[in-house]
Each structure stands twice: as structure tokens, then as C-alpha cells.
Design a protein around this motif. Structure first.
Motif, PDB file in Angstrom:
ATOM      1  N   UNK A 114      -9.596  10.798   8.270  1.00  0.00           N
ATOM      2  CA  UNK A 114     -10.246   9.914   7.033  1.00  0.00           C
ATOM      3  C   UNK A 114      -9.745  10.305   5.902  1.00  0.00           C
ATOM      4  N   UNK A 115      -8.857   9.372   5.302  1.00  0.00           N
ATOM      5  CA  UNK A 115      -8.357   9.722   3.901  1.00  0.00           C
ATOM      6  C   UNK A 115      -8.814   8.623   2.984  1.00  0.00           C
ATOM      7  N   UNK A 116      -9.605   7.671   3.356  1.00  0.00           N
ATOM      8  CA  UNK A 116     -10.214   6.682   2.482  1.00  0.00           C
ATOM      9  C   UNK A 116     -11.563   6.148   2.223  1.00  0.00           C
ATOM     10  N   UNK A 145      -6.011   0.875   1.383  1.00  0.00           N
ATOM     11  CA  UNK A 145      -4.749   1.184   0.748  1.00  0.00           C
ATOM     12  C   UNK A 145      -4.329   2.556   0.805  1.00  0.00           C
ATOM     13  N   UNK A 146      -5.155   3.372   1.319  1.00  0.00           N
ATOM     14  CA  UNK A 146      -4.781   4.746   1.723  1.00  0.00           C
ATOM     15  C   UNK A 146      -4.714   5.062   3.196  1.00  0.00           C
ATOM     16  N   UNK A 147      -5.598   4.700   4.016  1.00  0.00           N
ATOM     17  CA  UNK A 147      -5.367   5.057   5.581  1.00  0.00           C
ATOM     18  C   UNK A 147      -4.372   4.440   5.995  1.00  0.00           C
ATOM     19  N   UNK A 162       0.944  -1.196  -0.008  1.00  0.00           N
ATOM     20  CA  UNK A 162       0.093   0.036   0.100  1.00  0.00           C
ATOM     21  C   UNK A 162       0.908   1.334   0.041  1.00  0.00           C
ATOM     22  N   UNK A 163       1.995   1.209   0.609  1.00  0.00           N
ATOM     23  CA  UNK A 163       2.911   2.363   0.695  1.00  0.00           C
ATOM     24  C   UNK A 163       3.476   2.727  -0.695  1.00  0.00           C
TER      25      UNK A 163
END
Length: 763
Positions: A121-123, A77-79, A63-64
Motif C-alpha cells: 500500500x503506497x497510496x 496515482x500512486x499504487x 500516473x506513471x
């Protein structure tokens, strides 16, 4: 426990986010959160393609790496990488679970700061642009047109709610802030649906199955995605996703739901169109434009096309006022909705741009082009939100709307080259093309139309090439008998900027004489060609391009373009208000021109907007004394022309500066100004040489045209025009003020820096 990221990974991650400032407090957290949301899109393509984890990598490491590559994805995959980044930077942060449809199926982050605990919350695909406080009262916020409330839900839990367009509320998710390990989250199920969301500083763009939506500047747009190819183009161009991932995801989705996009293909809504134009004492041109527009209506319903007329005249000529009103009434009676407003009554609308230093204060009619565009934009923005102008608008239940901003010296006709000469003909399918662009190309925000007829540049910038053509054709005609056939070969219109004296790059077009094509249909005699050339050249001192008109050429592809002129079709409504039309007034009172080009360079900086050149070919006409440029009316006005050239050339330099994303250093700006001055000086000297050759060819005593009085009178009129052009050429000088490079560079930097502030005036 999430792994710590290595120093190189942290540097690469922050670079992907635009290198926001890092501080271990609420401001620093907010900055990182917003940067992450805008840098990495939310989407479920990896789930659809079955590639949520790269082989051989742990889920977190994969994910990184995906985020470093700009892939984005779902919350998993984002948070998770974002929380790993925060922990590595020194924040106390952990993962927590939220419930959307199933318990704990959404990943959020919790960060503890001296100010308290916050959810990040980025996802989720929602624009949660602020850390959400877990401690204290509820928190209300609005982002990209949606209102949210984060509040307690029971003793330990919290919930995020949003207000729907109908005013009702719905719960986005519920959560509890207890720490959870990454391994405790299950892989979300792959639903037979496609979702993607991308945010920028300006806009929110989202697509779900066949519905593409945007919001920015208080304006919302919804457009169909009519097929799998259109979806692939949209996901790649607008959402920035890699083509290989798109292919795999759409292939898998199409196998599961082959008719997913069929519902938006047929039937599909057709956009209604608002044509917006500013008129300045050119009633005849306005009549031609509206008459030709009516010819494009076909069988469309009454009210499907509206026209906003911004009257930029001074209103002193009563005859002209009456003539314009007769034209508008006739258009209304034939099915057009027409609203006319006087610019002098709307000047207060320029205040936001003036406060931001993007337009001069104290403007009055007739407004410069940049201010006129700004005024039209303000009027249209209010109308699209409220319907105040009585034209089509999105809220009237009649369907979507597109805006076509035109200059009033255009018409729905085109000039085409044939074996028998140049033919001016109506174009009947332009509104059909607008509808096709809107429906078939959701990835296109603004279509910049082509033009035929007069080139889209000031008359003074065409004097040299026309003088060269005059000299070459006169020499050729002098060698022929007057009653023999004149059959001109096609001019080399494949040469770049073939009509432009000051083009950079190749000078081949300056050495090639374009054969004169007389008006009307072939065949022509040499005498016909001579007389029509001489008569046409008398219009050159008035700013007209007569020897190298632009001819219709099909546009095969929608290529990116920044060549904004007086023909721009806005398919995404927010593009109307995404960038200003800057005008700088110098201490000498000269105001910069080229505001359209500056606007295009600013729009090109916005990742969620795409400008393309499209085949929306209109006829561009010029008339003597129509105000296009202060060349000769009855006598050459050198002083007025010099001021006009100065404003144009300062605008050219500004456009060069804004073309680059990073500010140009002072030496580069000085070099730009110097090279432009050299180009003008070289052009003046070359024009004088061309004029001598044209005069020599015209005044040869043995030339056959001196043997006939009618021919001789025509030659004498041409000689007078030649002298006027020479006089005017001396005014084609600019940029001599040594302080200009610094002032222009300062203004360019100011325009870029004030842009975010200016944009808030539309919310």
C-alpha cells in the motif's frame, strides 16, 4: 491488464526512487516499497484542481509520468504505477480493492512471492513500510509513532487497524485480495478538504486542512497553518509539490470553503519556550543572559518560559558555584522556571553517540561543544517525552513547546550603529518574534539566529584584520592634531566576512582599514580615539574582536542557511534529534571543533527539515580569559593556542567535506587540506607585515602621543599587545600531518553512513 513499462521508463522510475536494489523476493519488495513511500508524497491536490489525468494520456500512463516527475497523489496515482513497475520488473502482482468509506474506493496491490501473498500500500497516506502478509497470523508493526495491526477479517477478507493516541483502535480499511482491473475503480469524489503526507527516512509530515503534524525520533509536533499563503509555502517547501498545482488546488478549494483555514488563525496557541544553555565558569555571562531574558517576558504567564542550565564546569571553584546559584534563585523568583543539571552527572547519556563513533570515549568536563550539545539534546529529548525536568513540555496540557538552544556568552541585547557611534541596547520583542515564527511559518523547522557584537569565530581568525585596522588608524591619527574632531566614516560592512582573516573569495575586506569608532557617544577628539583604540587593542591577544564588531542589520527574508552557531531555535521538535554533533579525537589527542556546522550540513540532507536565518539578533560578548579561545590571559600560551587552532581547522575541513552530498575523492580532500594550510600560511605572513606597519606607525618618535605621559603610557601598552599578537600568530598553523586527509575523509564518510543507525537510538 496494466501496461508494461518501457526500459527507459523503468530506469527513470527507479532513479526517482533512489535506485534501490531490485530482487524478486521479500527483501527486494520491501526495499522498493519503502523507496516508493519516501520518494512520492500522498496528497489530493490533483483531485482538488481537477487534474487527475493529463489530456491525451491514458490514466495509467499519466500516473506513471506524474510519478517520474515526483508529483505523487492519491492511491489511484500512486499504487497503479507502482504495480505496473513491479510487474515489469518480474513480480507477479495485481491490483485489489479496499474499503475506507465506500466499498472498493481504495486501491492496493497484491504481490505473490515464494514466501506467500503480500499487500503493498503506497497510496493511503499511512506509513505501511512493510509488505503485509495475507497468509498466516496477524502482523503487527510500528512506524513513525503509530502502531498498526494487519489481520484477517472474516473468511476471505483482511483489515488494517491502527491504535489511536487514546489507546483505542480504529479500522483504516478492509480489503479482499481478488484481482481487479484498473478500469473497475471509480474516480474518488473530491471532498472539500486538503490532505498531504510525505515520508522520509527520518520523519513523517502530514497536513490536513489547517493542521500540520510531524513525527520523528519519538517526538511529535502540531502547528497551525494560518492562511492560504502559509499553506502554499508549506506544500511547496516541505511537501515538494509544484507551485502551479498548488495554486490551482488552493484556488479551487478556497472557492468551495473560503473559511477553511480561518479556525487556526484566531485564536491560535502560542508556544512556550525552553531556553537551553551550557555554562562553563562564566557566571557573569549567565547572569547577563538570564537578566535580559527576564526583560523579554513582558506579560507572559509564569511558567511559559523555562531554562535548562547544563553546568559544564568542573565544580572546583566554590565561590563561582555560589554565585551561579544566587543568579538562578534570583531568576526563579522573577518568573523563570530554571532547572540546573551538572554535566559530570549525565555523561552516560553520551554513550549512544560514542558507540556509533560520533563522539570520543572517556570524555569529562568541561566537555567540547559537540559533546555539550549532544548532552543537552539527550536531556531535552527525555523531558519532551516525559516532563522529567519540570519545564514546559507538550504533555502537560499547557500547549506547544519550542526549544531555543543558546551559548552562555549571548544576551538579549544588540549592538547597533548610529550617527553618534555604536549603541548597545536591549531587545524586548524577541519572544514575540519566536511566537510569530512558530505560528506564521510552519515550513521552517529551525531558525538560526543572527548575532551582533563579537563575530562568531575564534579570536585567532581576526588577528590580521585588526592589526590592519590598528596600522591604518594610527597613521590617520598621527596626521591629525590631538584635540581636533574625530569623525569616523562607517566601515565597509557590506563586504563578505569582513571580520574574518581566512575567508575564501574576495580579499577586499583585507585591504580596507575600518575607521575606529570609540566607545560612547560622539563627538570625540583625536586624542580620545587614540587612547580608546590602544586600550581596546590590549584585549585583542585575549581573543576579542574590537575593531570590526558585528552591527545589527535587519533580516528581510527567511533565507536557507547552514551557519549554525550558538543561537538556534527549534520549532519542529524532531529537528533536535535529527542529526548528531560529531567530534573526532586524533591520535595526538586533538579534538575537532565546528560540531555545530557539521550538524547543520547533516540536517540540510533531510528533505523534511528546513533551516533558515532569522532575525533573532542577540549580543555576543567576549571577556578576557573567559575560555572562548586559549589566547593570552597574562602571557601568551602558544602551545594551547596551537592545539586549539588544529582542532578548529580540522573541523573546518570536515565541514567542507560534509557540505557535499557525495563523498569527496582522496585528491579533492588532499587539495582541501593543502589549500587551507596555504590560507593559514599566507595569513601569518600578511599579519607579520601588518604588525610591522602598525609598529612603525606607533613608534614614530615625532608622533604627538609621545609628548604626553598618559598618551605615551597608552601607546606602550598597545606596543606590548602588538608583540603578544605577533607571538600568537606563529601558532596559527595546522593540518601538517600527512595522514590527516585520509583520516578526515574516513570520518566524514563514517558520519554519513552511521546516521540511520544513530537515529534509531531516539525511537
Amino acid at each position: 491488464m496494466l501496461p508494461r513499462l518501457g526500459p527507459e521508463t523503468v530506469r527513470a522510475y527507479l532513479a526517482r526512487l533512489g535506485n534501490p536494489g531490485v530482487s524478486l523476493d521479500a527483501n527486494g519488495l520491501s526495499s522498493l516499497l519503502r523507496a516508493h513511500l519516501r520518494a512520492l508524497p500522498f496528497h489530493n491536490l490533483a483531485l482538488l484542481a481537477g487534474e487527475a489525468t493529463a489530456p491525451g494520456d491514458s490514466p495509467v500512463e499519466a500516473a506513471v509520468e506524474g510519478n517520474l516527475a515526483g508529483l505523487g497523489g492519491t492511491c489511484h496515482l500512486l499504487t497503479t504505477p507502482f504495480i505496473a513497475l513491479l510487474r515489469t520488473l518480474g513480480f507477479e502482482a495485481w491490483l485489489a480493492g479496499a474499503t475506507v468509506r465506500e466499498t472498493g474506493n481504495h486501491v492496493v496491490g497484491v504481490v505473490r512471492l515464494p514466501e506467500g501473498r503480500f499487500i503493498v500500500d503506497v497510496g493511503s497516506g499511512h506509513p505501511c513500510m512493510h509488505p503485509l502478509p495475507l497468509d498466516g497470523a496477524g502482523f503487527d508493526f510500528t512506524a513513525y509513532g503509530t502502531t498498526f495491526r494487519f489481520e484477517r477479517d472474516g473468511h476471505e477478507g483482511h483489515r488494517l487497524r491502527r491504535t489511536l493516541p487514546n489507546g483505542q483502535g480504529e479500522t483504516v480499511y478492509r480489503l479482499t485480495p481478488e484481482p481487479r482491473s484498473h478500469d473497475s475503480f471509480f474516480q474518488p469524489e473530491t471532498s472539500p478538504s486538503l490532505q498531504a503526507v510525505r515520508l522520509s527516512e527520518w520523519a513523517l509530515a502530514s497536513v490536513q486542512d489547517g493542521r500540520y503534524q510531524r513525527f520523528a525520533g519519538g517526538l511529535a509536533s502540531t502547528r497551525p497553518v494560518p492562511g492560504w499563503e502559509a499553506m502554499a509555502e508549506l506544500l511547496h517547501i516541505t511537501f515538494g509539490l509544484p507551485e502551479s498545482l498548488i495554486r490551482q488546488a488552493l484556488h479551487a478549494l478556497r472557492r468551495r470553503v473560503p473559511d477553511l483555514l480561518e479556525g487556526v488563525r484566531n485564536p491560535r496557541p502560542s508556544p512556550r519556550i525552553i531556553v537551553s544553555l551550557a555554562v562553563t565558569d562564566r557566571a557573569e555571562s549567565t547572569a547577563e543572559l538570564l537578566e535580559s531574558l527576564i526583560g523579554n517576558l513582558g506579560a507572559r504567564e509564569e511558567g511559559s518560559v523555562g531554562v535548562l542550565i547544563l553546568d559544564n564546569g568542573q565544580g572546583r571553584d566554590q565561590e563561582r558555584e555560589a554565585a551561579l546559584e544566587v543568579i538562578l534563585e534570583s531568576s526563579r523568583s522573577r518568573g523563570l522556571q530554571v532547572t540546573r543539571l551538572k554535566a559530570r552527572d549525565e555523561l552516560k547519556r553520551l554513550a549512544p553517540s560514542q558507540r556509533c563513533g560520533l563522539l570520543p570515549c572517556g570524555l569529562n568536563v568541561p566537555l567540547p561543544i559537540g559533546a555539550s550539545r549532544a548532552l543537552q539534546t539527550s536531556l531535552l529529548h527525555e523531558h519532551l517525552r516525559t516532563g522529567v525536568l519540570g519545564l514546559p513540555h507538550p504533555g502537560d496540557g499547557g500547549g506547544p513547546v519550542a526549544v531555543w538552544m543558546l551559548d552562555d556568552d549571548l544576551s538579549f541585547r544588540r549592538l547597533r550603529g548610529t550617527s553618534e557611534g555604536f549603541v548597545e541596547e536591549p531587545v524586548k520583542d524577541l519572544l514575540d518574534r519566536v511566537e510569530a515564527l512558530w505560528a506564521q511559518h510552519p515550513e521552517v523547522s529551525v531558525a538560526l539566529g543572527t548575532c551582533t557584537g563579537a563575530p562568531p569565530i575564534p579570536g585567532y581568525a581576526t588577528l590580521r584584520v585588526q592589526m590592519h585596522d590598528l596600522a591604518g588608524n594610527l597613521r590617520e591619527m598621527a596626521e591629525r592634531e590631538p584635540n581636533t574632531n574625530w569623525a569616523p566614516a562607517p566601515g565597509p560592512r557590506h563586504l563578505p566576512d569582513y571580520y574574518y582573516d581566512h575567508a575564501r573569495g574576495s580579499a577586499d575586506h583585507l585591504r580596507a582599514a575600518f575607521p575606529w569608532t570609540p566607545p560612547g557617544r560622539a563627538p570625540w577628539r583625536v586624542r580620545d580615539a587614540f587612547r580608546t583604540l590602544c586600550v581596546a587593542f590590549t584585549r585583542v591577544p585575549h581573543g576579542q574582536q574590537v575593531t570590526r564588531p558585528v552591527l545589527y542589520q535587519p533580516v528581510e527574508t527567511l533565507a536557507p542557511s547552514r551557519h549554525r552557531g550558538g543561537n538556534a531555535l527549534f520549532l519542529d521538535l524532531d529537528a533536535l534529534v535529527a542529526a548528531p554533533y560529531p567530534v573526532l579525537r586524533g591520535e595526538d589527542g586533538v579534538m575537532t571543533r565546528r560540531a555545530d556546522t557539521l550538524w547543520a550540513h547533516l540536517i540540510a540532507r533531510e528533505p523534511l527539515l528546513r533551516l533558515v536565518q532569522a532575525e533573532l539578533d542577540l549580543l555576543h560578548g567576549r571577556r578576557d580569559g573567559d575560555g572562548n579561545s586559549p589566547l593570552a590571559t597574562h602571557q601568551p600560551d602558544v602551545i594551547a593556542l596551537r592545539g586549539f587552532v588544529e582542532g578548529q581547522e580540522r573541523g573546518v575541513v570536515l565541514a567542507r567535506l560534509l557540505e557535499h552530498k557525495s563523498p569527496e575523492p582522496p585528491p579533492a580532500v588532499e587539495q582541501e587540506v593543502s589549500s587551507r594550510r596555504d590560507l593559514l600560511a599566507h595569513g601569518r605572513e600578511a599579519l607579520r607585515r601588518e604588525a610591522e606597519q602598525a609598529r612603525s606607525a606607533l613608534t614614530r618618535p615625532e608622533a604627538w602621543w609621545w609628548r604626553d605621559e598618559e598618551d605615551a603610557a597608552t601607546a606602550r601598552a598597545c606596543a606590548v599587545a602588538l608583540e603578544q599578537v605577533e607571538l600568537l600568530a606563529g601558532a596559527v598553523d595546522a593540518l601538517a600531518d600527512p595522514s590527516l586527509p585520509e583520516r578526515l575523509a574516513d570520518f566524514a564518510r563514517h558520519v554519513v553512513s552511521i546516521l540511520p543507525t544513530w537515529r534509531t537510538t531516539w525511537d
